[in-house]
Motif scaffolding. Structure first.
Motif, mmCIF file in Angstrom:
data_model
loop_
_atom_site.group_PDB
_atom_site.id
_atom_site.type_symbol
_atom_site.label_atom_id
_atom_site.label_comp_id
_atom_site.label_asym_id
_atom_site.label_seq_id
_atom_site.Cartn_x
_atom_site.Cartn_y
_atom_site.Cartn_z
ATOM 1 N N LEU A 307 99.194 6.207 35.149
ATOM 2 C CA LEU A 307 100.273 7.173 35.395
ATOM 3 C C LEU A 307 100.218 8.271 34.337
ATOM 4 O O LEU A 307 100.329 9.455 34.630
ATOM 5 N N GLU A 308 100.023 7.870 33.073
ATOM 6 C CA GLU A 308 99.926 8.854 31.980
ATOM 7 C C GLU A 308 98.697 9.725 32.164
ATOM 8 O O GLU A 308 98.757 10.943 32.067
ATOM 9 N N GLY A 309 97.548 9.023 32.448
ATOM 10 C CA GLY A 309 96.275 9.740 32.551
ATOM 11 C C GLY A 309 96.281 10.761 33.673
ATOM 12 O O GLY A 309 95.720 11.848 33.528
ATOM 13 N N GLY A 310 96.903 10.433 34.788
ATOM 14 C CA GLY A 310 96.770 11.296 35.960
ATOM 15 C C GLY A 310 97.968 12.163 36.249
ATOM 16 O O GLY A 310 98.081 12.722 37.336
ATOM 17 N N ARG A 311 98.869 12.313 35.301
ATOM 18 C CA ARG A 311 100.093 13.062 35.588
ATOM 19 C C ARG A 311 100.063 14.424 34.910
ATOM 20 O O ARG A 311 99.609 15.410 35.470
ATOM 21 N N SER A 312 100.465 14.479 33.634
ATOM 22 C CA SER A 312 100.608 15.804 33.024
ATOM 23 C C SER A 312 99.275 16.469 32.690
ATOM 24 O O SER A 312 99.234 17.674 32.475
ATOM 25 N N THR A 313 98.163 15.699 32.664
ATOM 26 C CA THR A 313 96.849 16.329 32.450
ATOM 27 C C THR A 313 96.574 17.313 33.601
ATOM 28 O O THR A 313 96.185 18.453 33.375
ATOM 29 N N ILE A 314 96.831 16.842 34.826
ATOM 30 C CA ILE A 314 96.576 17.685 36.005
ATOM 31 C C ILE A 314 97.564 18.860 36.015
ATOM 32 O O ILE A 314 97.181 20.002 36.293
ATOM 33 N N ALA A 315 98.830 18.566 35.686
ATOM 34 C CA ALA A 315 99.834 19.644 35.674
ATOM 35 C C ALA A 315 99.441 20.709 34.649
ATOM 36 O O ALA A 315 99.571 21.909 34.889
ATOM 37 N N SER A 316 98.933 20.268 33.498
ATOM 38 C CA SER A 316 98.506 21.206 32.458
ATOM 39 C C SER A 316 97.359 22.078 32.959
ATOM 40 O O SER A 316 97.400 23.312 32.868
ATOM 41 N N ALA A 317 96.317 21.438 33.534
ATOM 42 C CA ALA A 317 95.161 22.212 34.005
ATOM 43 C C ALA A 317 95.588 23.228 35.064
ATOM 44 O O ALA A 317 95.163 24.393 35.023
ATOM 45 N N LEU A 318 96.461 22.826 35.986
ATOM 46 C CA LEU A 318 96.884 23.751 37.045
ATOM 47 C C LEU A 318 97.687 24.920 36.478
ATOM 48 O O LEU A 318 97.513 26.069 36.877
ATOM 49 N N THR A 319 98.564 24.610 35.525
ATOM 50 C CA THR A 319 99.412 25.666 34.968
ATOM 51 C C THR A 319 98.568 26.722 34.259
ATOM 52 O O THR A 319 98.711 27.922 34.503
ATOM 53 N N TRP A 320 97.648 26.280 33.376
ATOM 54 C CA TRP A 320 96.815 27.254 32.646
ATOM 55 C C TRP A 320 95.889 27.986 33.610
ATOM 56 O O TRP A 320 95.614 29.175 33.444
ATOM 57 N N PHE A 321 95.425 27.283 34.650
ATOM 58 C CA PHE A 321 94.548 27.930 35.630
ATOM 59 C C PHE A 321 95.288 29.103 36.288
ATOM 60 O O PHE A 321 94.778 30.224 36.347
ATOM 61 N N PHE A 322 96.513 28.862 36.773
ATOM 62 C CA PHE A 322 97.227 29.936 37.468
ATOM 63 C C PHE A 322 97.601 31.075 36.515
ATOM 64 O O PHE A 322 97.631 32.236 36.908
ATOM 65 N N TRP A 323 97.846 30.724 35.277
ATOM 66 C CA TRP A 323 98.147 31.770 34.288
ATOM 67 C C TRP A 323 96.900 32.632 34.054
ATOM 68 O O TRP A 323 96.968 33.865 34.053
ATOM 69 N N LEU A 324 95.744 32.004 33.899
ATOM 70 C CA LEU A 324 94.495 32.739 33.655
ATOM 71 C C LEU A 324 94.096 33.570 34.873
ATOM 72 O O LEU A 324 93.670 34.717 34.741
ATOM 73 N N VAL A 325 94.257 33.000 36.051
ATOM 74 C CA VAL A 325 93.879 33.726 37.269
ATOM 75 C C VAL A 325 94.790 34.952 37.458
ATOM 76 O O VAL A 325 94.324 36.034 37.823
ATOM 77 N N ALA A 326 96.080 34.769 37.160
ATOM 78 C CA ALA A 326 96.998 35.906 37.304
ATOM 79 C C ALA A 326 96.600 37.054 36.371
ATOM 80 O O ALA A 326 96.827 38.219 36.668
ATOM 81 N N LYS A 327 95.976 36.696 35.235
ATOM 82 C CA LYS A 327 95.569 37.749 34.279
ATOM 83 C C LYS A 327 94.208 38.337 34.636
ATOM 84 O O LYS A 327 93.755 39.291 34.012
ATOM 85 N N ASN A 328 93.501 37.714 35.581
ATOM 86 C CA ASN A 328 92.132 38.134 35.894
ATOM 87 C C ASN A 328 91.964 38.358 37.398
ATOM 88 O O ASN A 328 91.410 37.510 38.110
ATOM 89 N N PRO A 329 92.431 39.536 37.888
ATOM 90 C CA PRO A 329 92.397 39.779 39.344
ATOM 91 C C PRO A 329 90.997 39.702 39.948
ATOM 92 O O PRO A 329 90.854 39.306 41.111
ATOM 93 N N LEU A 330 89.960 40.018 39.150
ATOM 94 C CA LEU A 330 88.605 39.946 39.717
ATOM 95 C C LEU A 330 88.214 38.498 40.020
ATOM 96 O O LEU A 330 87.563 38.204 41.028
ATOM 97 N N VAL A 331 88.640 37.602 39.133
ATOM 98 C CA VAL A 331 88.376 36.171 39.346
ATOM 99 C C VAL A 331 89.118 35.718 40.606
ATOM 100 O O VAL A 331 88.556 35.029 41.468
ATOM 101 N N GLU A 332 90.368 36.160 40.730
ATOM 102 C CA GLU A 332 91.165 35.771 41.903
ATOM 103 C C GLU A 332 90.466 36.239 43.187
ATOM 104 O O GLU A 332 90.349 35.481 44.160
ATOM 105 N N ALA A 333 89.958 37.470 43.157
ATOM 106 C CA ALA A 333 89.281 38.009 44.350
ATOM 107 C C ALA A 333 88.064 37.151 44.703
ATOM 108 O O ALA A 333 87.814 36.857 45.884
ATOM 109 N N LYS A 334 87.324 36.718 43.682
ATOM 110 C CA LYS A 334 86.132 35.902 43.957
ATOM 111 C C LYS A 334 86.515 34.544 44.537
ATOM 112 O O LYS A 334 85.832 34.015 45.410
ATOM 113 N N ILE A 335 87.603 33.975 44.028
ATOM 114 C CA ILE A 335 88.043 32.668 44.567
ATOM 115 C C ILE A 335 88.420 32.839 46.042
ATOM 116 O O ILE A 335 88.038 32.046 46.895
#
Ligand code: HEM
Length: 496
Positions: A307-335
């Motif tokens: 439960l510990e291993g698979g909970r906030s680790t994934i939430a953390s990765a998703l949160t930073w991912f969306f923050w980084l993508v929002a700052k990088n429109p070219l990356v978003e376009a490629k995705i």
């Protein structure tokens, strides 16, 4: 007397830290003060602790530094971000570097199964649990559960947010999403924490509070937190209450699953249809057939680790991912280009895979790890390790060295992970250390990547995410790299 001195020192430093909290790396040098050791600069830079440690290691030969804690507090550490040291400790000399008794004390919530243990206890638990979570039926159950939760709860919630023009904390959304998801796959029970009214779920809060307290136990001397534990004050009071809350929850899930399987286990009935979609708890209890029953404590500790291993680790990765993508429109376009043709087949989402690696290189969900030496040793960087020495790895700093990742190491560049032939570049785990390396490599790595790509592709295909704040988020005080003030966003519908 020593306890009082340490408590007062810790409080003074904490006060200074509050005063300087918004100033980034104000005290980059580690000065070794009498009595307090190098403790004050650490506390003064607590707000940006990961950047501070990165700067510090950049100034030290071999990306490795000795940290002296206050006298008599057993807080001396060797801090390293050197990939060759990491390989030496986690792979080559694996048997000489263990979690150790201090680790077990700090992380006592994990109990006696796999995550916090060493030698035979760890080996036994890992050899029992690893095949259960690596079997295709469990992996496909994990994916099905994620997909179901995405469509039944996450997308409808974002739809409401978009229709009502609300601001929502995306990190909180991901925390709840992963909590419901991991409880469903591990325990077979969905607590239903993800809904637009953000209900208070005591167990979910308890998990967060325990993570914060485990971090706190790293930054104050043992005698201080032990005293607080004994007096039941401050973070330690919260920790005890959190442990009670999730223990009650876990033991009641175990008991009711045992009862359910005793009364009606389709496996015992030759005629019945046996469902392959089994939560780990069911598989574990069924494993007992013909053997001695595992005691409930072992089952509790095993499921807690997942439960510990698979909970906030994934939430953390998703949160930073969306923050980084929002700052990088070219990356978003490629995705978007990639998911146009390959939506639904996560194996084909190579660029998105690269995005996830790049996110976790810069923002590893587990930002630091610790080990303890059994016998004296010399690290490849030339640093001497005495018997029982503590080693701290900064995973955060590991992704930020120019000589390892290139001059553009601070840039978010998923392309660095794409090979000339269009696949993912192989990087050894002791260099890209976000999932650990060697025999203790994360058991959920492959499952996580599928889940991360599934969630990211589905959200990006349907919505645009607009961050409300422009500043760089402050990391939370936790063993998981989350954003302290959450990630507030607005959401608009993406037209096909
Ligand atoms: C982005 C997602 C994830 C990241 C970054 C991650 C990272 C890590 C790291 C760094 C460790 C080593 C911790 C230590 O030894 O102190 C670890 C261990 C572990 N992880 Fe993950 N993890 C992730 C997802 C998952 C998931 C989804 C599961 C299970 C469903 C999982 C289960 C485990 C287990 C059981 C261990 C302990 C392995 C052992 O001690 O032998 N993890 N993970």
């Amino acid at each position: 007397m020593l306890i009082y001195a340490c408590t007062i020192a810790a409080l003074l430093c904490f006060l200074l830290h509050i005063i300087h909290r918004r100033q980034r790396c104000r005290y980059p040098l580690l000065i070794d003060y009498p009595i307090l050791g190098m403790f004050p600069p650490i506390l003064l830079n607590l707000t940006w602790i990961h950047d501070f440690v990165t700067e510090l290691l950049k100034q030290h030969e071999g990306k490795t530094a000795d940290f002296m804690g206050p006298w008599f507090t057993k807080m001396d550490f060797i801090v390293t971000s050197n990939p060759i040291n990491v390989r030496h400790i986690t792979i080559k000399k694996f048997h000489n570097y263990v979690k150790g008794p201090e680790f077990r004390e700090i992380f006592h919530a994990f109990g006696g199964a796999m995550v916090a243990n060493d030698s035979e206890t760890w080996k036994h638990a890992r050899s029992l649990l690893s095949p259960l979570v690596k079997q295709t039926s469990f992996e496909s159950f994990y994916q099905k559960t994620t997909r179901k939760k995405l469509h039944s709860a996450l997308l409808p919630l974002l739809d409401q947010v978009q229709k009502q023009g609300m601001v929502v904390d995306l990190q909180e959304v991901f925390n709840r999403f992963t909590f419901d998801n991991i409880c469903s796959t591990i325990l077979g029970f969905d607590p239903g924490s993800l809904s637009i009214d953000f209900p208070k779920i005591a167990t979910e809060i308890a998990f967060n509070e325990a993570e914060e307290c485990m971090f706190y136990r790293h930054i104050v001397p043992r005698c201080v937190w032990k005293l607080q534990e004994w007096l039941q004050i401050g973070p330690e009071k919260k920790m005890s209450e959190a442990c009670k809350t999730f223990d009650q929850f876990l033991y009641s899930c175990i008991e009711s699953k045992r009862k359910e399987l005793k009364e009606n286990d389709p496996l015992l009935d030759d005629q019945a249809h046996v469902d392959n979609d089994m939560p780990l708890l069911t598989t574990l209890i069924r494993e007992e057939k013909g053997k001695k029953e595992y005691d409930n404590k072992f089952i509790r500790d095993s499921v807690y680790g997942f439960l510990e291993g698979g909970r906030s680790t994934i939430a953390s990765a998703l949160t930073w991912f969306f923050w980084l993508v929002a700052k990088n429109p070219l990356v978003e376009a490629k995705i978007l280009e990639e998911i146009k043709d390959n939506f639904g087949d996560e194996k084909k989402l190579v660029y998105l895979h690269a995005d996830m690696y790049e996110t976790m290189r810069l923002y590893p969900p587990v930002p630091f790890e610790r080990k303890q030496a059994i016998e004296a040793d010399v690290l490849p960087s030339g640093h001497h390790v005495h018997a029982n020495a503590m080693i701290l790895f900064s995973l955060y700093a590991m992704g930020r060295f120019e000589d390892v990742w290139g001059e553009d190491c601070l840039e978010f560049k998923p392309e660095r992970w794409i090979s000339d032939r269009g696949g993912i570049v192989y990087v050894p785990s002791y260099k890209f250390f976000s999932f650990n390396a060697g025999p203790r490599t994360c058991l959920g790595k492959d499952m996580s990547l599928v889940q991360l790509k599934m969630v990211a592709a589905t959200i990006l295909r349907n919505y645009r995410i607009h961050p409300v704040e422009v500043h760089v988020p402050i990391p939370s005080y936790s063993i998981i790299l989350l954003m302290k003030d959450g990630f507030k966003v607005r959401v608009t519908k993406r037209e096909p």
